[in-house]
Design a protein around this motif. Structure first.
Motif, PDB file in Angstrom:
ATOM      1  N   GLY A 203       0.817  -1.218   0.000  1.00 54.17           N
ATOM      2  CA  GLY A 203       0.000   0.000   0.000  1.00 54.17           C
ATOM      3  C   GLY A 203       0.847   1.263   0.000  1.00 54.17           C
ATOM      4  O   GLY A 203       2.082   1.215   0.087  1.00 54.17           O
ATOM      5  N   LEU A 204       0.168   2.401  -0.115  1.00 61.40           N
ATOM      6  CA  LEU A 204       0.856   3.681  -0.211  1.00 61.40           C
ATOM      7  C   LEU A 204       0.396   4.597   0.921  1.00 61.40           C
ATOM      8  O   LEU A 204      -0.803   4.802   1.118  1.00 61.40           O
ATOM      9  CB  LEU A 204       0.539   4.326  -1.565  1.00 61.40           C
ATOM     10  CG  LEU A 204       1.289   5.614  -1.893  1.00 61.40           C
ATOM     11  CD1 LEU A 204       2.781   5.363  -2.023  1.00 61.40           C
ATOM     12  CD2 LEU A 204       0.758   6.212  -3.192  1.00 61.40           C
ATOM     13  N   LEU A 205       1.354   5.140   1.659  1.00 67.30           N
ATOM     14  CA  LEU A 205       1.041   6.023   2.789  1.00 67.30           C
ATOM     15  C   LEU A 205       1.373   7.471   2.441  1.00 67.30           C
ATOM     16  O   LEU A 205       2.393   7.746   1.811  1.00 67.30           O
ATOM     17  CB  LEU A 205       1.870   5.610   4.011  1.00 67.30           C
ATOM     18  CG  LEU A 205       1.758   4.156   4.457  1.00 67.30           C
ATOM     19  CD1 LEU A 205       2.758   3.861   5.572  1.00 67.30           C
ATOM     20  CD2 LEU A 205       0.326   3.859   4.918  1.00 67.30           C
ATOM     21  N   SER A 206       0.497   8.389   2.858  1.00 71.66           N
ATOM     22  CA  SER A 206       0.769   9.825   2.731  1.00 71.66           C
ATOM     23  C   SER A 206       0.423  10.482   4.050  1.00 71.66           C
ATOM     24  O   SER A 206      -0.613  10.181   4.644  1.00 71.66           O
ATOM     25  CB  SER A 206      -0.117  10.469   1.644  1.00 71.66           C
ATOM     26  OG  SER A 206       0.094   9.885   0.383  1.00 71.66           O
TER      27      SER A 206
ATOM     28  N   SER B 162      -3.554   4.353   0.974  1.00 72.88           N
ATOM     29  CA  SER B 162      -4.259   4.060  -0.280  1.00 72.88           C
ATOM     30  C   SER B 162      -3.894   2.659  -0.734  1.00 72.88           C
ATOM     31  O   SER B 162      -2.720   2.275  -0.694  1.00 72.88           O
ATOM     32  CB  SER B 162      -3.843   5.047  -1.380  1.00 72.88           C
ATOM     33  OG  SER B 162      -4.032   6.377  -0.979  1.00 72.88           O
ATOM     34  N   LYS B 163      -4.909   1.909  -1.162  1.00 72.41           N
ATOM     35  CA  LYS B 163      -4.655   0.549  -1.669  1.00 72.41           C
ATOM     36  C   LYS B 163      -4.180   0.624  -3.107  1.00 72.41           C
ATOM     37  O   LYS B 163      -4.661   1.418  -3.900  1.00 72.41           O
ATOM     38  CB  LYS B 163      -5.960  -0.257  -1.642  1.00 72.41           C
ATOM     39  CG  LYS B 163      -6.293  -0.845  -0.303  1.00 72.41           C
ATOM     40  CD  LYS B 163      -7.454  -1.828  -0.458  1.00 72.41           C
ATOM     41  CE  LYS B 163      -8.378  -1.746   0.726  1.00 72.41           C
ATOM     42  NZ  LYS B 163      -9.257  -0.584   0.804  1.00 72.41           N
ATOM     43  N   ILE B 164      -3.242  -0.258  -3.431  1.00 69.95           N
ATOM     44  CA  ILE B 164      -2.691  -0.245  -4.787  1.00 69.95           C
ATOM     45  C   ILE B 164      -2.844  -1.614  -5.411  1.00 69.95           C
ATOM     46  O   ILE B 164      -2.566  -2.638  -4.765  1.00 69.95           O
ATOM     47  CB  ILE B 164      -1.202   0.126  -4.752  1.00 69.95           C
ATOM     48  CG1 ILE B 164      -1.073   1.508  -4.137  1.00 69.95           C
ATOM     49  CG2 ILE B 164      -0.568   0.013  -6.121  1.00 69.95           C
ATOM     50  CD1 ILE B 164      -0.160   2.433  -4.808  1.00 69.95           C
ATOM     51  N   ARG B 165      -3.330  -1.635  -6.663  1.00 70.22           N
ATOM     52  CA  ARG B 165      -3.324  -2.891  -7.419  1.00 70.22           C
ATOM     53  C   ARG B 165      -2.850  -2.594  -8.835  1.00 70.22           C
ATOM     54  O   ARG B 165      -3.344  -1.657  -9.458  1.00 70.22           O
ATOM     55  CB  ARG B 165      -4.724  -3.518  -7.423  1.00 70.22           C
ATOM     56  CG  ARG B 165      -4.666  -4.987  -7.821  1.00 70.22           C
ATOM     57  CD  ARG B 165      -6.010  -5.676  -7.700  1.00 70.22           C
ATOM     58  NE  ARG B 165      -6.494  -5.753  -6.334  1.00 70.22           N
ATOM     59  CZ  ARG B 165      -7.789  -5.775  -6.015  1.00 70.22           C
ATOM     60  NH1 ARG B 165      -8.706  -5.682  -6.936  1.00 70.22           N
ATOM     61  NH2 ARG B 165      -8.157  -5.868  -4.748  1.00 70.22           N
ATOM     62  N   THR B 166      -1.920  -3.361  -9.305  1.00 71.97           N
ATOM     63  CA  THR B 166      -1.291  -3.196 -10.626  1.00 71.97           C
ATOM     64  C   THR B 166      -1.016  -1.725 -10.942  1.00 71.97           C
ATOM     65  O   THR B 166      -1.473  -1.184 -11.951  1.00 71.97           O
ATOM     66  CB  THR B 166      -2.138  -3.816 -11.770  1.00 71.97           C
ATOM     67  OG1 THR B 166      -3.444  -3.235 -11.743  1.00 71.97           O
ATOM     68  CG2 THR B 166      -2.256  -5.312 -11.624  1.00 71.97           C
TER      69      THR B 166
END
Ligand code: HEC
Length: 485
Positions: A418-421, A432-436
Motif C-alpha cells: 500500500g501507499l502512505l501519505s 491508499s490501496k494499490i493494485r497493478t
C-alpha cells in the motif's frame, strides 16, 4: 425560519509531552459542545469553510487559537483579509467579497477568539497509545521528541537516524533515543515554509558517508532577502558535516517564502531526483522550461547533468528538468515494485495529487487542475488535456499531503504494497490501496488528530515511522508504528 443551533466540536489538544500517550478513542475524549446562534455568522461560516479552511484549518477554532501577528481588532482583521500577505502565502480577497462580508468575517473570527478564551483549554492526559483503523491496529511509540517541525528523515546503516528540523538543525538520533546536534549545516531562511528541509543518503553511504540536504537558501539585496531551493552535498564525519558543496540551486530566487518543494530521492538509476515548487508564481513558472520552478529535476550524485535527461539538447531549457507542470510536491519516493518515482503534491483548494514521474512529461499545473483558487476564482475549467499527464489520484478537499512511502516487508499484513501519505491539514496518516500500479478503493485513515504529519518512511527495520509537527500543546517528533495485528 427554523432555528437550529450549531455544534462546534473542539479538538482537544492531546498532551504529547508524556512520551507515547495519545488516543483517538472518542468516548475518552468527549469534545465540549458550544451553542452558537446560527444566523449571526451564517454567511461568514460558509465563506470560511469554502475559502479559508484550506489554509487555516477546517474549523474557525483551529484558526483563531493562534498568536496574532497582525492584530485581532476588527479593523486589523479586515485589513488582513482584504490585502493579504502575498509574500507569506496569504492571498488578497479584495475583489472576492463585499464590505458586509468582510465585516461579518471579522466578527466571526472575533467570536471564535471569545469561544477559545471561554473554554477551559486543559491538556488531556490520555491513557492509550493504541490506534485502530479498519484494517490496522497499531501501537505508537515515541522515538524522538522536542522537534518542532521535523521535515526529513534518513535511516543510517547502524539503525541510527538523521532528522532535519525546519528551523535549521540537523540531529542524529542515537539508539538510546538521545538527539545529537550535527554541525556544519547550511544557513537557511527559516521563514514561512522555508528552512532546513529534506535529507537523503548517497546510495553508497556505507562507504563514502555522503549525505544531501535540501534547504531554503537566501540572497540579500539592498532592500529584501530573496530565497530559493538548494541542495547541499556533504560528508558526515562523526557529528560534523565536512566538504560541504552546493550542487543545485533552483533559479530564479524569489521573494516568496512558500512552495519550495524540496523532497530528495535517489532512483534505481543512481540519479538524484529533486522536487521544486512553483514558489507561488503559477502563471510564469511551472509551464516554462527556462526556469527551475514547479519541476522535478534529475542530477548526477555530484550535481552534474545526466546526458539522457529529456531537455539537455533543447536550447533555452534548463537541462536538469526531468518533468514539469508541478505545483508543490511535498512527498517523493521510489515504488519498490516498478522502480518509478512517485510524488504527492499540494493542489490549490482541492486537487492535491499523486503522480508517477515520467521523463519529459507535463503534469499540467496550472493549465489543468482538479482544484480551484483560494479566493474562489476558477483557475482552469480543464481537468484533462492532450499532452498533459493525469494524476493516479487526486484529493478534494485537499488533505495537504506531506511525505509518501510504500509499505514494504511483511510487518503490516493488511497494508502490504500500500501507499502512505501524511496529511498536514487533517492530521492523519492516509493509506491508499494499490493494485497493478493503480490506486483503488477508499482511503483508510489512521492516527487521526495526532498532529500535522510532515513525513512518513519505512525504516531499515521494516517499521513505519512518521514525523509529526509540534504545536502549543505537544512536542513534535518521530513516532514508530508497531503493528498489533
Ligand atoms: C493560501 C492560503 C490561505 C488562504 C486561502 C487564506 N489564508 Fe489567511 N493567511 C495565510 C497565511 C500563510 C497567513 C500568515 C501570513 C504571515 O504570517 O505573514 C495568513 C494570515 C491571515 C490573517 C492574519 C493572522 C494574524 O496572525 O494576524 C487573517 C486574519 C487571515 N489570514 C484570515 C483569512 C481569511 C478570513 C481567509 C478566508 C477568506 C483566509 N485567511 C484565507 C494563508 C491563507
Amino acid at each position: 425560519m427554523n432555528k437550529t443551533s450549531y455544534q462546534i466540536i473542539l479538538l482537544i489538544p492531546i498532551l504529547f509531552s508524556n512520551i507515547t500517550s495519545c488516543n483517538t478513542n472518542k468516548s475518552n475524549n468527549q469534545p465540549p459542545h458550544i451553542e452558537l446562534d446560527e444566523n449571526k455568522h451564517k454567511n461568514a461560516k460558509v465563506i470560511f469553510e469554502n475559502t479559508c479552511s484550506g489554509c487555516h484549518g477546517e474549523r474557525i477554532e483551529t484558526f483563531v487559537d493562534r498568536k496574532w501577528k497582525y492584530g485581532k481588532s476588527k479593523d486589523s482583521l479586515i485589513e488582513s483579509i482584504k490585502n493579504g500577505y502575498a509574500d507569506a502565502g496569504m492571498p488578497s480577497f479584495k475583489s472576492a467579497f463585499s464590505e458586509d462580508d468582510f465585516n461579518e468575517l471579522a466578527e466571526y473570527i472575533m467570536n471564535g477568539i471569545e469561544i477559545i478564551k471561554k473554554l477551559d483549554f486543559k491538556d488531556v492526559e490520555v491513557k492509550s497509545n493504541i490506534f485502530i483503523s479498519e484494517s490496522q491496529k497499531i501501537q505508537l511509540d515515541t522515538i524522538a521528541k522536542g522537534i518542532k517541525v521535523p521535515w526529513g528523515m534518513a535511516f543510517l546503516p547502524n539503525n541510527e537516524m538523521l532528522i532535519t528540523e525546519r528551523a535549521g538543525k540537523l540531529y542524529k538520533l542515537k539508539s538510546n533515543k538521545t538527539l545529537i546536534n550535527i554541525d556544519g549545516v547550511p544557513d537557511v531562511v527559516a521563514e514561512g515554509q522555508g528552512g532546513l528541509l529534506d535529507i537523503t543518503l548517497h546510495p553508497d553511504f556505507s562507504d563514502n558517508h555522503i549525505i544531501y540536504l535540501s534547504y531554503a537558501i537566501f540572497k540579500k539585496t539592498d532592500s529584501i532577502t530573496l530565497a530559493t531551493t538548494a541542495v547541499m552535498k556533504a560528508k558526515l564525519v562523526g557529528n560534523n558535516l565536512i566538504d560541504q558543496q552546493n550542487i543545485f540551486v533552483a533559479l530564479p530566487f524569489s521573494r516568496t517564502r512558500h512552495h519550495f518543494g524540496s523532497r530528495l530521492q535517489f532512483g534505481n538509476d543512481g540519479k538524484l531526483y529533486i522536487s521544486v515548487g512553483e514558489r507561488g508564481n503559477e502563471k510564469e513558472n511551472p509551464q516554462s522550461l527556462s526556469n527551475f520552478l514547479g519541476k522535478i529535476h534529475r542530477i548526477n550524485d555530484d550535481g552534474s547533468i545526466p546526458q539522457d535527461n529529456p531537455f539537455v539538447n533543447q536550447t533555452g531549457s534548463i537541462p536538469s528538468i526531468y518533468s514539469y507542470g508541478h505545483r508543490n510536491p511535498q512527498g517523493m519516493t521510489l515504488n519498490p515494485r516498478t522502480g518509478e518515482i512517485w510524488v504527492n503534491e499540494h493542489g490549490p483548494r482541492g486537487g492535491d495529487e499523486i503522480n508517477i514521474i515520467r521523463k519529459g512529461k507535463n503534469y499540467g499545473w496550472p493549465i489543468i487542475t482538479y482544484g480551484i483558487n483560494y479566493d474562489g476564482k476558477i483557475i482552469s475549467n480543464l481537468t484533462k488535456k492532450d499532452g498533459m499527464e493525469q494524476p493516479v489520484k487526486y484529493w478534494t478537499p485537499s488533505i495537504a499531503p506531506s511525505g509518501i512511502a510504500f509499505v514494504t516487508g511483511d510487518k503490516y499484513k493488511n497494508w502490504e504494497g500500500g501507499l502512505l501519505s501524511g496529511s498536514l491539514r487533517f492530521r492523519y496518516l492516509n493509506h491508499s490501496k494499490i493494485r497493478t500500479n493503480k490506486i483503488i478503493g477508499e482511503d483508510e485513515i489512521l492516527l487521526r488528530n495526532i498532529g500535522r504529519i510532515r513525513n512518513v518512511k519505512m525504516g531499515n527495520d521494516g517499521f513505519i515511522y512518521v514525523a509529526v509537527d509540534g504545536s502549543k500543546n505537544w512536542s513534535g517528533g518521530i513516532f514508530k508504528l508497531v503493528p498489533l495485528n
